[in-house]
Design an enzyme around this catalytic site. Structure first.
Site, mmCIF file in Angstrom:
data_model
loop_
_atom_site.group_PDB
_atom_site.id
_atom_site.type_symbol
_atom_site.label_atom_id
_atom_site.label_comp_id
_atom_site.label_asym_id
_atom_site.label_seq_id
_atom_site.Cartn_x
_atom_site.Cartn_y
_atom_site.Cartn_z
ATOM 1 N N PHE A 215 0.820 -1.213 0.000
ATOM 2 C CA PHE A 215 0.000 0.000 0.000
ATOM 3 C C PHE A 215 0.860 1.271 0.000
ATOM 4 O O PHE A 215 0.724 2.146 -0.869
ATOM 5 C CB PHE A 215 -0.920 -0.044 1.215
ATOM 6 C CG PHE A 215 -1.893 1.098 1.334
ATOM 7 C CD1 PHE A 215 -2.677 1.490 0.258
ATOM 8 C CD2 PHE A 215 -2.065 1.755 2.553
ATOM 9 C CE1 PHE A 215 -3.597 2.531 0.380
ATOM 10 C CE2 PHE A 215 -2.981 2.782 2.683
ATOM 11 C CZ PHE A 215 -3.747 3.178 1.599
ATOM 12 N N ILE A 216 1.773 1.369 0.969
ATOM 13 C CA ILE A 216 2.641 2.555 1.050
ATOM 14 C C ILE A 216 3.592 2.589 -0.147
ATOM 15 O O ILE A 216 3.816 3.642 -0.759
ATOM 16 C CB ILE A 216 3.435 2.583 2.369
ATOM 17 C CG1 ILE A 216 2.484 2.739 3.564
ATOM 18 C CG2 ILE A 216 4.477 3.707 2.375
ATOM 19 C CD1 ILE A 216 3.158 2.596 4.927
ATOM 20 N N ARG B 220 8.326 -10.164 -4.280
ATOM 21 C CA ARG B 220 8.656 -11.558 -3.979
ATOM 22 C C ARG B 220 8.217 -12.450 -5.130
ATOM 23 O O ARG B 220 8.795 -13.480 -5.396
ATOM 24 C CB ARG B 220 7.969 -12.012 -2.688
ATOM 25 C CG ARG B 220 8.722 -11.624 -1.434
ATOM 26 C CD ARG B 220 8.011 -12.082 -0.208
ATOM 27 N NE ARG B 220 6.577 -11.803 -0.300
ATOM 28 C CZ ARG B 220 5.741 -11.774 0.719
ATOM 29 N NH1 ARG B 220 6.180 -12.003 1.919
ATOM 30 N NH2 ARG B 220 4.470 -11.516 0.556
ATOM 31 N N LYS C 287 9.092 -4.522 14.483
ATOM 32 C CA LYS C 287 9.383 -3.205 13.895
ATOM 33 C C LYS C 287 10.471 -2.493 14.705
ATOM 34 O O LYS C 287 11.358 -1.846 14.159
ATOM 35 C CB LYS C 287 8.117 -2.332 13.865
ATOM 36 C CG LYS C 287 7.008 -2.842 12.963
ATOM 37 C CD LYS C 287 7.408 -3.005 11.510
ATOM 38 C CE LYS C 287 7.271 -1.766 10.685
ATOM 39 N NZ LYS C 287 7.482 -2.030 9.234
ATOM 40 N N VAL D 211 10.590 -0.153 2.003
ATOM 41 C CA VAL D 211 9.224 -0.145 2.532
ATOM 42 C C VAL D 211 8.778 -1.548 2.915
ATOM 43 O O VAL D 211 7.902 -1.728 3.758
ATOM 44 C CB VAL D 211 8.247 0.451 1.479
ATOM 45 C CG1 VAL D 211 6.899 0.759 2.102
ATOM 46 C CG2 VAL D 211 8.826 1.724 0.861
#
Length: 345
Positions: free
Chosen positions: A19-20, A40, A165, A89
């Site tokens: 999405f980003i 991928r 993260k 990202v």
């Protein structure tokens, strides 16, 4: 941005179907860069080009694709070759039914190190890493003051995805300090990402709006969150990529102060008329969620957040990089409108 000189530069965007990432590719192409995107699975190229068309850009040969996976060394040297910048990202998405948290932590951390190593060796000038507010806000005593970039999540008290993260971002900064050589790093830490979806691939935070619009949510848990429009997240990546002042810095991305989820429901009802008729703008008692969490791992991950203020500030990005985000309300409405327009409900 001078689009003429940009056309001689290629930017690698990892996780190109996300999405980003697609919004970053859109903005890079709009200001003249050439883009190479990792996937991928190369069969996803058609879907990515379709999302870019939905965003108003026919990418043509200015966009190329290369197969690369965060879990293996294969192709990363080839992926970064000839690029000026890297927007990293790609990240493992939240898993609900994992047996061990390392299923998320190891690929996130090892993936970041693979990309940084390849970028350093290829003479890339700067990598912009997409981290998350999950690397900032978890495991702290309750506070009402907004969190800023000086704060780090306490991983002893963080859910697995947020822990992944945090550890991935820390590994990136440690790599830079230890062996980064001339490579530069900037980090973007977005709040819950909303904004226009361009196709069936979108971030997990979009499901909040989708589940409200479809009536799947019987009400709103007492959860507080900051929201940001994906277009502004992409814009911040581009600013962090080229602004000298962004070197060695992390930037929170939020479209204003935090709101309770019941406010999200009210925003949808106020702005969407009949399309929001299934939205239930009422607060769920905490006990309802606690009971539901016994059977649902997704709900279980929300329980520690009940009633906790999660306010953030983007003053640093605004003051340092001239970033100017849309409001959370605009981001939420844009999300809903795009889901409706593309028949994704």
């Amino acid at each position: 941005m001078n689009t003429n000189s940009n056309s001689k530069k290629t930017v690698l965007v990892t996780g190109g179907a996300g999405f980003i990432a697609v919004h970053c590719i859109l903005q890079l192409l709009n200001v003249g860069y050439r883009v190479r995107a990792t996937l991928r699975d190369l069969s996803r190229e058609t879907a990515v080009r379709a999302m870019l068309r939905e965003g108003g850009v026919e990418a043509g040969e200015r966009l190329t694709f290369i197969q690369a996976d965060l879990s293996t060394d294969a192709n990363w040297d080839e992926a970064v070759k000839g690029c000026s910048y890297v927007l990293h990202v790609a990240s493992p998405t939240p898993k609900l039914n994992f047996k061990h948290e390392d299923e998320m932590i190891i690929p996130a951390r090892e993936g970041v190190l693979r990309v940084l190593r390849a970028s350093r060796d290829a003479g890339i000038s700067r990598v912009v890493l997409t981290s998350a507010i999950g690397a900032i806000v978890y495991g702290h005593p309750r506070q009402t003051a907004p969190y800023d970039e000086t704060v780090w999540t306490d991983t002893t008290h963080a859910p697995a995805y947020q822990k992944s993260k945090t550890l991935a971002e820390k590994a990136a900064w440690e790599f830079m300090a230890r062996e980064g050589s001339s490579l530069e790093l900037s980090v973007v830490n977005p709040a819950a990402v909303m904004g226009p979806v361009l196709g069936p691939d979108y971030s997990h935070s979009i499901y909040l709006v989708k589940n409200l619009l479809t009536g799947k949510m019987a009400g709103c848990p007492k959860i507080n969150a900051c929201f940001v429009d994906v277009r502004d997240v992409a814009d911040l990546h581009l600013r962090a990529m080229i602004d000298p002042k962004a070197k060695g810095e992390r930037f929170i991305a939020t479209g204003g102060e935090s709101i309770w989820l019941v406010e999200v429901a009210k925003i949808l009802k106020a702005n969407l008329g009949e399309a929001a008729h299934k939205v239930k703008a009422m607060q769920l008692p905490n006990m309802v969620l606690r009971i539901a969490s016994l059977k649902d791992s997704m709900v279980k991950s929300m329980v520690p957040l009940l009633g906790i203020p999660m306010n953030l500030t983007s003053a640093k990005a605004i003051n340092t990089l001239g970033w100017s985000p849309r409001s959370a309300e605009k981001a939420i409405v844009a999300t809903a409108e795009s889901l409706i327009r593309l028949n994704l409900l």
